[in-house]
Enzyme design. Sequence first.
Site, PDB file in Angstrom:
ATOM      1  N   LYS A  11       0.822  -1.211   0.000  1.00  0.00           N
ATOM      2  CA  LYS A  11       0.000   0.000   0.000  1.00  0.00           C
ATOM      3  C   LYS A  11       0.865   1.274   0.000  1.00  0.00           C
ATOM      4  O   LYS A  11       2.071   1.207   0.282  1.00  0.00           O
ATOM      5  CB  LYS A  11      -0.937  -0.041   1.211  1.00  0.00           C
ATOM      6  CG  LYS A  11      -1.955  -1.195   1.142  1.00  0.00           C
ATOM      7  CD  LYS A  11      -2.953  -1.122   2.302  1.00  0.00           C
ATOM      8  CE  LYS A  11      -3.968  -2.253   2.220  1.00  0.00           C
ATOM      9  NZ  LYS A  11      -4.989  -2.159   3.309  1.00  0.00           N
ATOM     10  N   TYR A  51     -12.534  -1.883  -3.845  1.00  0.00           N
ATOM     11  CA  TYR A  51     -13.038  -2.016  -2.473  1.00  0.00           C
ATOM     12  C   TYR A  51     -14.563  -1.927  -2.411  1.00  0.00           C
ATOM     13  O   TYR A  51     -15.108  -1.593  -1.362  1.00  0.00           O
ATOM     14  CB  TYR A  51     -12.400  -0.960  -1.577  1.00  0.00           C
ATOM     15  CG  TYR A  51     -10.980  -1.293  -1.162  1.00  0.00           C
ATOM     16  CD1 TYR A  51     -10.717  -2.368  -0.303  1.00  0.00           C
ATOM     17  CD2 TYR A  51      -9.901  -0.535  -1.597  1.00  0.00           C
ATOM     18  CE1 TYR A  51      -9.423  -2.683   0.090  1.00  0.00           C
ATOM     19  CE2 TYR A  51      -8.597  -0.842  -1.200  1.00  0.00           C
ATOM     20  CZ  TYR A  51      -8.373  -1.920  -0.350  1.00  0.00           C
ATOM     21  OH  TYR A  51      -7.092  -2.236   0.053  1.00  0.00           O
ATOM     22  N   ASN A 114      -2.042   0.272   6.979  1.00  0.00           N
ATOM     23  CA  ASN A 114      -1.557  -1.029   7.458  1.00  0.00           C
ATOM     24  C   ASN A 114      -0.644  -1.753   6.465  1.00  0.00           C
ATOM     25  O   ASN A 114      -0.484  -2.963   6.534  1.00  0.00           O
ATOM     26  CB  ASN A 114      -2.726  -1.900   7.910  1.00  0.00           C
ATOM     27  CG  ASN A 114      -3.711  -2.182   6.801  1.00  0.00           C
ATOM     28  OD1 ASN A 114      -3.536  -1.726   5.672  1.00  0.00           O
ATOM     29  ND2 ASN A 114      -4.747  -2.949   7.102  1.00  0.00           N
ATOM     30  N   HIS A 117      -2.043  -5.492   1.657  1.00  0.00           N
ATOM     31  CA  HIS A 117      -3.312  -6.204   1.449  1.00  0.00           C
ATOM     32  C   HIS A 117      -3.034  -7.678   1.173  1.00  0.00           C
ATOM     33  O   HIS A 117      -2.023  -8.013   0.550  1.00  0.00           O
ATOM     34  CB  HIS A 117      -4.033  -5.602   0.231  1.00  0.00           C
ATOM     35  CG  HIS A 117      -5.177  -6.430  -0.289  1.00  0.00           C
ATOM     36  ND1 HIS A 117      -6.449  -6.339   0.247  1.00  0.00           N
ATOM     37  CD2 HIS A 117      -5.247  -7.376  -1.261  1.00  0.00           C
ATOM     38  CE1 HIS A 117      -7.245  -7.200  -0.389  1.00  0.00           C
ATOM     39  NE2 HIS A 117      -6.540  -7.838  -1.304  1.00  0.00           N
ATOM     40  N   GLU A 128      -9.109 -10.399  -7.842  1.00  0.00           N
ATOM     41  CA  GLU A 128      -8.165  -9.297  -7.653  1.00  0.00           C
ATOM     42  C   GLU A 128      -7.009  -9.385  -8.656  1.00  0.00           C
ATOM     43  O   GLU A 128      -6.538  -8.364  -9.156  1.00  0.00           O
ATOM     44  CB  GLU A 128      -7.684  -9.303  -6.191  1.00  0.00           C
ATOM     45  CG  GLU A 128      -8.836  -8.928  -5.256  1.00  0.00           C
ATOM     46  CD  GLU A 128      -8.586  -9.190  -3.777  1.00  0.00           C
ATOM     47  OE1 GLU A 128      -7.494  -9.676  -3.408  1.00  0.00           O
ATOM     48  OE2 GLU A 128      -9.501  -8.890  -2.982  1.00  0.00           O
TER      49      GLU A 128
HETATM   50  P1  IDP Z   1      -8.253  -6.740   5.526  1.00  0.00           P
HETATM   51  O1  IDP Z   1      -7.413  -5.805   4.681  1.00  0.00           O
HETATM   52  O2  IDP Z   1      -7.488  -7.241   6.711  1.00  0.00           O
HETATM   53  O3  IDP Z   1      -8.895  -7.831   4.725  1.00  0.00           O
HETATM   54  P2  IDP Z   1     -10.830  -5.436   5.550  1.00  0.00           P
HETATM   55  O4  IDP Z   1     -11.813  -5.539   6.659  1.00  0.00           O
HETATM   56  O5  IDP Z   1     -11.101  -6.167   4.287  1.00  0.00           O
HETATM   57  O6  IDP Z   1      -9.403  -5.852   6.154  1.00  0.00           O
HETATM   58  O7  IDP Z   1     -10.648  -3.903   5.232  1.00  0.00           O
HETATM   59  C1  IDP Z   1      -9.980  -3.458   4.065  1.00  0.00           C
HETATM   60  C2  IDP Z   1      -9.050  -2.337   4.433  1.00  0.00           C
HETATM   61  O8  IDP Z   1      -9.825  -1.223   4.905  1.00  0.00           O
HETATM   62  C3  IDP Z   1      -8.100  -2.629   5.605  1.00  0.00           C
HETATM   63  O9  IDP Z   1      -6.929  -3.283   5.202  1.00  0.00           O
HETATM   64  C4  IDP Z   1      -7.809  -1.244   6.140  1.00  0.00           C
HETATM   65  O10 IDP Z   1      -6.823  -0.593   5.337  1.00  0.00           O
HETATM   66  C5  IDP Z   1      -9.139  -0.537   5.938  1.00  0.00           C
HETATM   67  N1  IDP Z   1      -9.948  -0.589   7.151  1.00  0.00           N
HETATM   68  C6  IDP Z   1     -10.654  -1.645   7.629  1.00  0.00           C
HETATM   69  N2  IDP Z   1     -11.285  -1.339   8.784  1.00  0.00           N
HETATM   70  C7  IDP Z   1     -10.973  -0.064   9.044  1.00  0.00           C
HETATM   71  C8  IDP Z   1     -11.322   0.836  10.102  1.00  0.00           C
HETATM   72  O11 IDP Z   1     -12.048   0.502  11.040  1.00  0.00           O
HETATM   73  N3  IDP Z   1     -10.807   2.103  10.011  1.00  0.00           N
HETATM   74  C9  IDP Z   1     -10.006   2.497   8.983  1.00  0.00           C
HETATM   75  N4  IDP Z   1      -9.658   1.691   7.971  1.00  0.00           N
HETATM   76  C10 IDP Z   1     -10.120   0.431   7.994  1.00  0.00           C
HETATM   77 MG    MG Z   2     -10.267  -7.733   3.162  1.00  0.00          MG
END
Ligand code: IDP
Ligand code: MG
Length: 140
Positions: A11, A51, A114, A117, A128
């Site tokens: 990212k 997304y 974070n 992905h 994807e």
């Molecule tokens: P994942 O990436 O671990 O699969 P997902 O729930 O699919 O997590 O969420 C996609 C992305 O959205 C996350 O990697 C993160 O960057 C962002 N995200 C998810 N939940 C939150 C939140 O509560 N606050 C801000 N960003 C979030």
């Molecule tokens: Mg996800």
Amino acid sequence: MSGNITFTIIKPDAVSKNYTEAIFEKIEKAGFEVLKRKDVCLTKELADNFYEIHKGQPFFAGLVEFMTSGPIVVAALKKGNAVEDFRATIGKTNPLEAAEGTIRKVYGEMVSRNAIHGSDSDENAQREIRFFFTPEEVEF
Ligand code: IDP
Ligand code: MG
């Protein structure tokens, strides 16, 4: 039966901090073969689409803004039990909750930044990969 292909994105936060090569080293050390990778800049439209499952979430607009804030690196990865093992390698969504040594723990800052992905199912890994690569690019 679980498949042997998954998909990742380094990212914008990690790319801008020059963590890309260190992260790929960690990925390969964990047993994944990098089948194909490329640098990409997402438009808002592409990020919205990628997304789309999160549309309606309070973090959606911020997520799209973040993912379009700079270059990313996308890659198709190969290993037995790829999806599950890669999710374990990257760690929990929130880096503050991720296990020691996981990529998000080491390189992520917070849930909205974070670093990486990882696909959450074989079906999404295929979607994807098709989203970012032409069929010619992924003849493996
Ligand atoms: P994942 O990436 O671990 O699969 P997902 O729930 O699919 O997590 O969420 C996609 C992305 O959205 C996350 O990697 C993160 O960057 C962002 N995200 C998810 N939940 C939150 C939140 O509560 N606050 C801000 N960003 C979030
Ligand atoms: Mg996800």
